[in-house]
Design an enzyme around this catalytic site. Sequence first.
Site, short mmCIF file in Angstrom:
data_model
loop_
_atom_site.label_atom_id
_atom_site.label_comp_id
_atom_site.label_asym_id
_atom_site.label_seq_id
_atom_site.Cartn_x
_atom_site.Cartn_y
_atom_site.Cartn_z
N GLY A 112 0.61 -1.22 -0.40
CA GLY A 112 0.20 -0.41 -0.17
C GLY A 112 0.52 1.30 0.26
O GLY A 112 0.24 2.33 -0.25
N GLU A 115 1.77 1.93 -3.52
CA GLU A 115 0.42 2.01 -4.00
C GLU A 115 0.18 3.70 -3.79
O GLU A 115 -0.54 4.51 -4.82
CB GLU A 115 -0.72 1.56 -3.69
CG GLU A 115 -0.76 0.24 -4.61
CD GLU A 115 -1.61 -1.27 -3.95
OE1 GLU A 115 -1.62 -1.40 -2.51
OE2 GLU A 115 -2.08 -1.48 -4.51
N GLU A 135 2.28 -8.48 -1.84
CA GLU A 135 1.14 -8.82 -1.05
C GLU A 135 0.95 -9.83 -1.75
O GLU A 135 0.46 -11.19 -1.03
CB GLU A 135 0.05 -8.23 -2.05
CG GLU A 135 -0.15 -6.72 -1.70
CD GLU A 135 0.45 -5.76 -2.58
OE1 GLU A 135 1.68 -5.92 -2.95
OE2 GLU A 135 0.48 -4.65 -2.18
N1 COA Z 1 1.92 -4.55 8.92
C1 COA Z 1 2.01 -4.54 9.98
N2 COA Z 1 3.44 -4.11 10.79
C2 COA Z 1 4.44 -4.01 9.85
C3 COA Z 1 3.95 -3.68 8.47
C4 COA Z 1 2.91 -3.63 7.84
N3 COA Z 1 3.40 -3.57 6.53
N4 COA Z 1 6.08 -3.66 8.14
C5 COA Z 1 6.42 -3.33 9.25
N5 COA Z 1 5.32 -3.72 10.32
C6 COA Z 1 6.24 -3.83 11.86
C7 COA Z 1 6.63 -4.89 11.84
O1 COA Z 1 5.36 -5.73 12.73
C8 COA Z 1 7.73 -4.44 13.49
O2 COA Z 1 6.66 -4.15 14.59
P1 COA Z 1 7.09 -4.58 16.00
O3 COA Z 1 8.32 -4.03 16.34
O4 COA Z 1 6.43 -4.61 16.55
O5 COA Z 1 6.99 -5.77 15.84
C9 COA Z 1 7.55 -2.86 13.18
O6 COA Z 1 6.87 -3.34 11.67
C10 COA Z 1 9.46 -3.52 12.32
O7 COA Z 1 9.28 -4.07 11.69
P2 COA Z 1 10.25 -5.42 11.34
O8 COA Z 1 10.07 -6.43 10.31
O9 COA Z 1 10.92 -5.27 12.36
O10 COA Z 1 11.86 -3.82 10.19
P3 COA Z 1 12.86 -4.93 9.86
O11 COA Z 1 13.53 -3.53 9.35
O12 COA Z 1 13.40 -5.77 9.56
O13 COA Z 1 11.80 -4.89 7.81
C11 COA Z 1 10.43 -4.21 6.25
C12 COA Z 1 11.64 -4.24 7.63
C13 COA Z 1 9.57 -3.26 5.64
C14 COA Z 1 11.54 -5.12 5.21
C15 COA Z 1 9.79 -5.36 6.95
O14 COA Z 1 8.90 -4.68 7.99
C16 COA Z 1 8.16 -5.86 5.69
O15 COA Z 1 8.90 -6.93 4.83
N6 COA Z 1 7.50 -5.49 6.23
C17 COA Z 1 5.95 -6.27 5.50
C18 COA Z 1 5.74 -5.50 3.79
C19 COA Z 1 4.72 -5.86 3.52
O16 COA Z 1 4.62 -7.16 3.34
N7 COA Z 1 4.10 -5.17 2.88
C20 COA Z 1 2.41 -5.32 2.30
C21 COA Z 1 1.73 -5.26 2.92
S1 COA Z 1 0.24 -5.79 2.02
#
Ligand code: COA
Length: 261
Positions: A112, A115, A135
């Site tokens: 998102g 997007e 996604e």
């Molecule tokens: N929704 C909810 N929480 C999210 C999130 C999301 N899309 N993206 C990150 N967070 C949260 C993590 O759960 C974590 O929370 P916590 O500290 O309470 O455990 C916090 O944000 C930090 O994220 P973290 O994953 O520990 O950081 P990182 O530097 O290791 O990785 C990303 C960063 C962006 C690569 C990874 O967070 C990620 O892959 N996020 C999801 C991306 C995704 O799939 N988006 C599409 C959703 S439809």
Amino acid sequence: MDHFNTIHVSLDEGILMIKINRPDKMNALNQEVLAELGEGIRYAYDMEEVSAVIITGEGEKAFVAGADISELQELNEMNGRKFAENGQEIFSSIEQCPKPVIAAVNGFALGGGCELAMACHMRVSAPKARFGQPEVNLGIIPGYGGTQRLSQLVGKGKAFEIMMTGNMVNAPEAQSIGLINHVIGEEEDLIEYCRSLAKQIQKKAPLAISMIVDTVNAAFSNEENGYQTEANSFAACCKTEDFKEGVSAFLEKREARFTGK
Ligand code: COA
């Protein structure tokens, strides 16, 4: 402008700055953020003092790392459609905003978040920003207009690759494929760069700017299906005299004499 919980909104020199403010959750878009974002963008429509908008994310790491995955668990076929339509509507109000909207992409722009950046009129990114539509890793597809806008910006082939692999694209590559307008240099300030871009546009005729928004969006409007239009036009050609003349001339090995009928 100070009643929001999940975004920070400020106005300075006609530039409305909307900052998504959930840095501990990578600025993930939950329903509250989306609703507040929708409200924030209304200021740009309603306030004469606003002549440009910048959307960015709070913190060092993320622009927006996607929809809030913890809220996705509750989705089923019924509310999933509403979820997508609601996000599409808010992003569409960004895209149709009569004032220029610039995404200042300060970090991860995933799902998102990518997007959201694509719904803005222009995207400027920090060198460390990364883009993607992951996604598919969750068994879903982009639902806030990403399948459409990504294809428009980077073309079908690259859009398929990005959405099917879920791989991230770094800032230079994002620029080279047309996903973003510009990557700032390491020594540059992202917000300052976006503000200077906004200031250039502020000097132009506001009505002309709003018409550029309308007309460029019209080029990508789904109100008319392109394939259907093509078939309709093809059929209309088939009933003309010129069509009969053209085919006959070819078969008779002579030059066609077209009359426009
Ligand atoms: N929704 C909810 N929480 C999210 C999130 C999301 N899309 N993206 C990150 N967070 C949260 C993590 O759960 C974590 O929370 P916590 O500290 O309470 O455990 C916090 O944000 C930090 O994220 P973290 O994953 O520990 O950081 P990182 O530097 O290791 O990785 C990303 C960063 C962006 C690569 C990874 O967070 C990620 O892959 N996020 C999801 C991306 C995704 O799939 N988006 C599409 C959703 S439809």
